[in-house]
Design a protein around this motif. Structure first.
Motif, PDB file in Angstrom:
ATOM      1  N   ILE A   1      -7.830  55.950  37.413  1.00  0.00           N
ATOM      2  CA  ILE A   1      -7.254  55.567  35.966  1.00  0.00           C
ATOM      3  C   ILE A   1      -8.384  55.382  35.115  1.00  0.00           C
ATOM      4  CG2 ILE A   1      -5.597  53.944  35.060  1.00  0.00           C
ATOM      5  CD1 ILE A   1      -4.900  53.057  37.908  1.00  0.00           C
ATOM      6  N   PRO A   2      -8.122  56.247  33.884  1.00  0.00           N
ATOM      7  CA  PRO A   2      -9.476  56.279  33.001  1.00  0.00           C
ATOM      8  C   PRO A   2      -8.973  54.837  32.073  1.00  0.00           C
ATOM      9  CG  PRO A   2      -7.826  57.766  32.486  1.00  0.00           C
ATOM     10  CD  PRO A   2      -7.632  57.556  33.603  1.00  0.00           C
ATOM     11  N   ILE A   3      -9.788  54.020  32.012  1.00  0.00           N
ATOM     12  CA  ILE A   3      -9.542  52.578  31.411  1.00  0.00           C
ATOM     13  C   ILE A   3     -10.476  52.384  30.316  1.00  0.00           C
ATOM     14  CG2 ILE A   3      -8.142  51.447  33.279  1.00  0.00           C
ATOM     15  CD1 ILE A   3     -10.679  49.907  33.773  1.00  0.00           C
ATOM     16  N   LYS A   4      -9.985  51.470  29.481  1.00  0.00           N
ATOM     17  CA  LYS A   4     -11.173  50.668  28.445  1.00  0.00           C
ATOM     18  C   LYS A   4     -10.948  49.198  28.564  1.00  0.00           C
ATOM     19  CE  LYS A   4     -10.520  54.592  25.008  1.00  0.00           C
ATOM     20  NZ  LYS A   4      -9.798  54.726  23.632  1.00  0.00           N
ATOM     21  N   LEU A   5     -11.706  48.362  28.523  1.00  0.00           N
ATOM     22  CA  LEU A   5     -11.897  47.012  28.656  1.00  0.00           C
ATOM     23  C   LEU A   5     -12.012  46.362  27.149  1.00  0.00           C
ATOM     24  CD1 LEU A   5     -13.977  45.893  31.754  1.00  0.00           C
ATOM     25  CD2 LEU A   5     -11.346  46.207  31.366  1.00  0.00           C
ATOM     26  N   HIS A   6     -11.163  45.299  26.951  1.00  0.00           N
ATOM     27  CA  HIS A   6     -11.158  44.613  25.544  1.00  0.00           C
ATOM     28  C   HIS A   6     -11.271  43.183  25.779  1.00  0.00           C
ATOM     29  CE1 HIS A   6      -9.575  48.382  24.109  1.00  0.00           C
ATOM     30  NE2 HIS A   6      -8.686  48.335  24.962  1.00  0.00           N
ATOM     31  N   THR A   7     -12.261  42.379  25.293  1.00  0.00           N
ATOM     32  CA  THR A   7     -12.211  40.897  25.693  1.00  0.00           C
ATOM     33  C   THR A   7     -10.765  40.270  25.467  1.00  0.00           C
ATOM     34  OG1 THR A   7     -14.635  41.172  25.023  1.00  0.00           O
ATOM     35  CG2 THR A   7     -13.610  38.997  25.094  1.00  0.00           C
ATOM     36  N   ALA A   8     -10.497  39.590  26.341  1.00  0.00           N
ATOM     37  CA  ALA A   8      -8.992  39.009  26.070  1.00  0.00           C
ATOM     38  C   ALA A   8      -9.177  37.582  25.503  1.00  0.00           C
ATOM     39  CB  ALA A   8      -8.345  38.881  27.633  1.00  0.00           C
ATOM     40  N   THR A   9     -10.254  36.912  25.383  1.00  0.00           N
ATOM     41  CA  THR A   9     -10.100  35.788  24.651  1.00  0.00           C
ATOM     42  C   THR A   9     -11.413  35.615  23.753  1.00  0.00           C
ATOM     43  OG1 THR A   9     -11.845  34.732  26.590  1.00  0.00           O
ATOM     44  CG2 THR A   9      -9.428  34.351  26.922  1.00  0.00           C
ATOM     45  N   GLU A  10     -11.438  34.523  23.064  1.00  0.00           N
ATOM     46  CA  GLU A  10     -12.481  34.506  21.920  1.00  0.00           C
ATOM     47  C   GLU A  10     -12.961  33.145  21.811  1.00  0.00           C
ATOM     48  OE1 GLU A  10     -11.057  35.391  17.915  1.00  0.00           O
ATOM     49  OE2 GLU A  10      -8.912  35.072  18.495  1.00  0.00           O
ATOM     50  N   ASP A  11     -14.085  32.860  21.368  1.00  0.00           N
ATOM     51  CA  ASP A  11     -14.581  31.729  21.255  1.00  0.00           C
ATOM     52  C   ASP A  11     -14.674  31.115  19.826  1.00  0.00           C
ATOM     53  OD1 ASP A  11     -16.130  29.333  21.239  1.00  0.00           O
ATOM     54  OD2 ASP A  11     -18.175  30.332  21.682  1.00  0.00           O
ATOM     55  N   LYS A  12     -13.866  30.143  19.737  1.00  0.00           N
ATOM     56  CA  LYS A  12     -13.637  29.609  18.183  1.00  0.00           C
ATOM     57  C   LYS A  12     -14.538  28.564  17.910  1.00  0.00           C
ATOM     58  CE  LYS A  12      -9.138  31.650  17.294  1.00  0.00           C
ATOM     59  NZ  LYS A  12      -7.665  31.582  16.653  1.00  0.00           N
ATOM     60  N   ASP A  13     -15.474  28.106  18.686  1.00  0.00           N
ATOM     61  CA  ASP A  13     -16.205  26.950  18.214  1.00  0.00           C
ATOM     62  C   ASP A  13     -16.710  27.255  16.737  1.00  0.00           C
ATOM     63  OD1 ASP A  13     -15.988  25.755  20.816  1.00  0.00           O
ATOM     64  OD2 ASP A  13     -17.819  26.365  21.537  1.00  0.00           O
ATOM     65  N   ILE A  14     -16.979  26.180  16.356  1.00  0.00           N
ATOM     66  CA  ILE A  14     -17.485  26.435  14.946  1.00  0.00           C
ATOM     67  C   ILE A  14     -18.950  26.103  15.001  1.00  0.00           C
ATOM     68  CG2 ILE A  14     -17.425  25.094  12.609  1.00  0.00           C
ATOM     69  CD1 ILE A  14     -14.795  23.905  13.271  1.00  0.00           C
ATOM     70  N   LYS A  15     -19.523  27.293  14.611  1.00  0.00           N
ATOM     71  CA  LYS A  15     -20.975  27.381  14.445  1.00  0.00           C
ATOM     72  C   LYS A  15     -21.733  26.859  13.311  1.00  0.00           C
ATOM     73  CE  LYS A  15     -20.988  30.313  18.160  1.00  0.00           C
ATOM     74  NZ  LYS A  15     -19.485  30.193  18.374  1.00  0.00           N
ATOM     75  N   LEU A  16     -22.689  25.768  13.637  1.00  0.00           N
ATOM     76  CA  LEU A  16     -23.273  24.916  12.785  1.00  0.00           C
ATOM     77  C   LEU A  16     -24.792  25.688  12.478  1.00  0.00           C
ATOM     78  CD1 LEU A  16     -21.795  21.252  13.180  1.00  0.00           C
ATOM     79  CD2 LEU A  16     -20.940  23.034  11.766  1.00  0.00           C
ATOM     80  N   ARG A  17     -25.242  25.702  11.350  1.00  0.00           N
ATOM     81  CA  ARG A  17     -26.586  26.207  11.115  1.00  0.00           C
ATOM     82  C   ARG A  17     -27.483  25.009  11.040  1.00  0.00           C
ATOM     83  NH1 ARG A  17     -27.489  31.261   8.623  1.00  0.00           N
ATOM     84  NH2 ARG A  17     -29.795  30.800   9.041  1.00  0.00           N
ATOM     85  N   THR A  18     -28.777  25.330  11.367  1.00  0.00           N
ATOM     86  CA  THR A  18     -29.808  24.176  11.234  1.00  0.00           C
ATOM     87  C   THR A  18     -30.606  24.667  10.010  1.00  0.00           C
ATOM     88  OG1 THR A  18     -30.036  24.326  13.557  1.00  0.00           O
ATOM     89  CG2 THR A  18     -31.642  23.246  12.563  1.00  0.00           C
ATOM     90  N   LEU A  19     -30.724  23.449   9.046  1.00  0.00           N
ATOM     91  CA  LEU A  19     -31.448  23.647   7.822  1.00  0.00           C
ATOM     92  C   LEU A  19     -32.544  22.488   7.887  1.00  0.00           C
ATOM     93  CD1 LEU A  19     -28.161  23.506   5.411  1.00  0.00           C
ATOM     94  CD2 LEU A  19     -29.185  25.522   6.811  1.00  0.00           C
ATOM     95  N   HIS A  20     -33.294  22.661   6.719  1.00  0.00           N
ATOM     96  CA  HIS A  20     -34.547  21.827   6.502  1.00  0.00           C
ATOM     97  C   HIS A  20     -33.834  20.846   5.839  1.00  0.00           C
ATOM     98  CE1 HIS A  20     -38.489  20.867   4.157  1.00  0.00           C
ATOM     99  NE2 HIS A  20     -38.139  20.147   5.278  1.00  0.00           N
ATOM    100  N   LYS A  21     -33.758  19.537   6.010  1.00  0.00           N
ATOM    101  CA  LYS A  21     -33.161  18.590   5.333  1.00  0.00           C
ATOM    102  C   LYS A  21     -33.667  18.275   3.895  1.00  0.00           C
ATOM    103  CE  LYS A  21     -32.533  13.444   5.868  1.00  0.00           C
ATOM    104  NZ  LYS A  21     -32.811  12.164   6.580  1.00  0.00           N
ATOM    105  N   GLU A  22     -34.906  18.685   3.643  1.00  0.00           N
ATOM    106  CA  GLU A  22     -35.493  18.441   2.335  1.00  0.00           C
ATOM    107  C   GLU A  22     -34.853  19.422   1.135  1.00  0.00           C
ATOM    108  OE1 GLU A  22     -39.733  18.674  -0.001  1.00  0.00           O
ATOM    109  OE2 GLU A  22     -39.763  17.873   2.160  1.00  0.00           O
ATOM    110  N   CYS A  23     -34.861  20.884   1.569  1.00  0.00           N
ATOM    111  CA  CYS A  23     -34.415  21.847   0.859  1.00  0.00           C
ATOM    112  C   CYS A  23     -33.220  22.599   1.060  1.00  0.00           C
ATOM    113  CB  CYS A  23     -35.620  22.843   0.343  1.00  0.00           C
ATOM    114  SG  CYS A  23     -36.182  23.730   1.899  1.00  0.00           S
TER     115      CYS A  23
END
Length: 279
Positions: free
Chosen positions: A16-38
């Motif tokens: 059987i020729p097939i294709k795979l597709h990710t069934a789930t997704e990560d919905k975690d909120i990605k937070l960036r790391t910034l320099h506190k001063e600027c």
């Protein structure tokens, strides 16, 4: 839906020729790391731990540390060749087993399987055979340079490939600290615990469960973006500070009892109204 793997899967002489597709997704909120001063994003540079020089991507190689500070360097060409040799092979279903024989601890990641060119009939055949037999297939597949053990099953009329851990990847329960081997449980405690389970038992409805932290975080971000004041909700019910197991079980049962459909209203006592006499 993005295709993340293309190939074929076979059982017996059926291919059987097939294709795979990710069934789930990560919905975690990605937070960036910034320099506190600027408030500029922080960069993480790749530097050599010996000469302290910044290393370019083309100067980085893969290696296996077989002893402290000793490595076997693996060339990119060798890894790509090894990966190519395995990926070119069709995925073969090795065995068929009952799904309830597989403990959930083995499950890893889930993929939807769609039919490739000319594979509709064979796809439908495997799907119906799995449904009728009540079995799932066990197969091996190479995904992102790693050989995976996988379960082939049916979900909502769609074939699903669910990667599972190899037995040596699951840690031994004997290594878990502080697990009581035996304990004296009073019959009344067990009966009360089972009663609590019965009261909390319901049909599984995934739509009723939500990620409350993610929702609150999104609301906080939106409020700050709009320049609004943020307040913390204090509506959560406080748990009772009970001292013993039996009291905790009983308190839990009391808290989960369904509310009465209609309570009798207390009867009002009839009183005679005093009529003020006109002067």
């Amino acid at each position: 839906m993005h295709t993340m793997w293309k190939g074929s899967i076979s059982f017996g002489l059926v291919n059987i020729p097939i294709k795979l597709h990710t069934a789930t997704e990560d919905k975690d909120i990605k937070l960036r790391t910034l320099h506190k001063e600027c408030h500029a994003p922080i960069k993480y540079e790749k530097k050599c731990s010996a000469c302290e020089k910044e290393v370019a991507p083309e100067d980085i190689v893969k290696a296996y540390e077989y002893a402290k500070g000793k490595y076997v360097v693996l060339d990119k060409e060798d890894l790509e060749k090894l990966q190519k040799e395995n990926e070119d092979k069709a995925v073969e279903i090795i065995d068929f087993v009952k799904m309830d024989e597989i403990d959930p601890i083995y499950y890893d990641k889930c993929y939807f399987m769609s039919s490739g060119d000319g594979g509709n009939k064979a796809y439908a055949l495997l799907r119906e055979a799995l449904i009728e037999s009540g079995k799932v297939g066990i197969a091996k597949i190479i995904i992102r340079s790693k050989e995976q053990l996988a379960v082939i099953r049916v979900y909502d009329n769609t074939l699903v490939m669910e990667t599972i851990h190899f037995p040596d990847e699951v840690r031994k329960t004997e290594d878990v600290p502080n697990v009581p081997a035996e304990a004296t449980i009073a019959k009344k405690e067990l009966e009360t615990a089972i009663l609590l389970i019965d009261q909390l038992t319901t049909a599984f409805d995934p739509s009723k469960y939500t990620d409350e932290y993610r929702t609150a975080l999104l609301e906080l971000i939106e409020a700050k973006k709009m320049g609004k004041d943020v307040v913390t909700s204090q509506e959560k019910v406080q748990t009772t500070n009970v001292m013993d197991l039996m009291a905790a079980l009983q308190a839990s049962i009391d808290n989960t009892k369904p509310e009465q459909a209609a309570e009798e209203k207390p009867k009002k006592t009839k009183t005679r109204k005093k009529v003020a006499k006109e002067a």
